[in-house]
Design an enzyme around this catalytic site. Sequence first.
Site, PDB file in Angstrom:
ATOM      1  N   LYS A 197       0.826  -1.205   0.000  1.00  0.00           N
ATOM      2  CA  LYS A 197       0.000   0.000   0.000  1.00  0.00           C
ATOM      3  C   LYS A 197       0.871   1.271   0.000  1.00  0.00           C
ATOM      4  O   LYS A 197       2.088   1.187   0.098  1.00  0.00           O
ATOM      5  CB  LYS A 197      -0.925  -0.019   1.228  1.00  0.00           C
ATOM      6  CG  LYS A 197      -1.864  -1.231   1.244  1.00  0.00           C
ATOM      7  CD  LYS A 197      -2.973  -1.140   0.216  1.00  0.00           C
ATOM      8  CE  LYS A 197      -3.550  -2.471  -0.205  1.00  0.00           C
ATOM      9  NZ  LYS A 197      -4.390  -3.141   0.750  1.00  0.00           N
TER      10      LYS A 197
HETATM   11  C1  LIG Z   1      -5.468  -4.157   1.111  1.00  0.00           C
HETATM   12  C2  LIG Z   1      -6.888  -3.775   1.359  1.00  0.00           C
HETATM   13  C3  LIG Z   1      -7.579  -4.214   2.493  1.00  0.00           C
HETATM   14  C4  LIG Z   1      -7.078  -5.300   3.413  1.00  0.00           C
HETATM   15  O1  LIG Z   1      -5.967  -5.020   4.109  1.00  0.00           O
HETATM   16  P1  LIG Z   1      -4.907  -6.157   4.529  1.00  0.00           P
HETATM   17  O2  LIG Z   1      -3.904  -5.392   5.296  1.00  0.00           O
HETATM   18  O3  LIG Z   1      -4.386  -6.775   3.296  1.00  0.00           O
HETATM   19  O4  LIG Z   1      -5.651  -7.127   5.381  1.00  0.00           O
HETATM   20  C5  LIG Z   1      -8.844  -3.708   2.706  1.00  0.00           C
HETATM   21  N1  LIG Z   1      -9.419  -2.849   1.848  1.00  0.00           N
HETATM   22  C6  LIG Z   1      -8.800  -2.455   0.729  1.00  0.00           C
HETATM   23  C7  LIG Z   1      -9.496  -1.478  -0.171  1.00  0.00           C
HETATM   24  C8  LIG Z   1      -7.517  -2.917   0.446  1.00  0.00           C
HETATM   25  O5  LIG Z   1      -6.920  -2.557  -0.693  1.00  0.00           O
END
Ligand SMILES: *Cc1c(COP(=O)(O)O)cnc(C)c1O
Length: 450
Positions: A197
């Site tokens: 992210k």
């Molecule tokens: C990555 C993501 C998540 C989940 O997060 P994790 O840390 O992978 O559990 C939730 N919502 C969105 C929009 C995401 O891109």
Amino acid sequence: MSKLALFGGEKTVTYTETEMFDWPIITDEDRAAVLDVLNKRAMSGTNITKEFEKDWCEWLGAKYALGFNNGTAALHAAMFGCGVGRGDEVICPSVTYWASCTSAMNLGATVVFADVDKDTLGLDPKKLESKITDKTKAIIVVHYLAYPADMDPIMEIAKKHNIKVIEDVSHAQGGLYKGRRLGTIGDVAAASLMAGKSFAIGEAGILNTDDREIYERAIAFGTYERFTEDNIETDYLKPYAGLPLGGFKHRMHQMSAAVGRVQIKYYDERCAEIRKALNYFWDQLEGVPGIQAHRVDESTGSNMAGWYVPTCIYKPEELDGLSATRFCEALAAEGVIVEGAGIKPGCNRPLHTHPLFQTADVYGDGKPTRIAFKDNDVRVMDEDLEVSEYINTRAIYLPYFKHYKPEIIDQYVAAFKKVCENYKELLEGDKGDADNLGGWHRFKHTKKAK
Ligand SMILES: *Cc1c(COP(=O)(O)O)cnc(C)c1O
């Protein structure tokens, strides 16, 4: 007009380093922070995580933050925090990563999908109100691919119907909507901070809210060591202190928290450079037939945060129907990066077309889990998700520049222009888009049952 590299012409992009695309930026300061946790044998503690939570609150201007082992857990706890339970409905855009909403079913609630807007790719406020029933408890708003959701009308609708708003900020940490930080507009926000992210610190997530009760319910759900009587003000929670109400253990890893404390110092500045790079890219391509920027007008006080996965709104009708797949093939031949932060046709596939939301009986209730606790079959509300069902053939993930280096970006601009100008040559031999275009993983979607 020079010849397309796909047909033997010269490549437009000669830059081949990955430095431009590497993320996150890791320095000795991050390394030292991790080693410090390790050397102190503090991996499973909470002291550094609590410091990171304070940093997060200060940075965003939020009252309470709570660290999680991942974003999925933070979203789950946010839903519990809002009181989502048996028979309730939560509304979520169909085009998002599954974790935005899937854990609702684990609470005995169900997901009602709403359609997205074809230009912003976010929840379309005009199509929101028709999804509200007397069972709706919360709306999950995703600032999808960094584009801030249109919060003003969404908050207005939510207030009118007395429904909570959960912001999923996983794609847009630190971004702005009309001058306000994303994640501080709804009742509660949750974000993934995993390594892919924008705000990337390893497997981790975070929740923030100004609402003490939501915060304490989130603590009670999966953070047993903080769920103590003297830590909790909400009377009805006090008798259960000590054990996690959800049966979960959600604690953030302290190595991630330590990296977070370092990253947060430089994050806004690094995001500003990404925005400068991508605005520079798009400024030169504005108006080129076939492609349209997925970016917010910054003069409104909004921005694209760390521009998580820059995306092009692809318009095949302006290129005689050329498929997104063929378009990307030609760009790849020009030397445009494909691997990692490179180009890829499609965006997330619509969640409602996956059998998990149509037929799966996960917990043995004798009917699909999505409607296990309901008298009304919310699946019929999937009928009008028109944009969600076609949008992955009209979106292309772009090269994700992390630095403002005009001479390299210029090569990329030239490649896009060249392919758009010579598109006619690509029509022959275009096999079209695959049925399963888009998606982060190899989800096997089925067309919804009519
Ligand atoms: C990555 C993501 C998540 C989940 O997060 P994790 O840390 O992978 O559990 C939730 N919502 C969105 C929009 C995401 O891109």
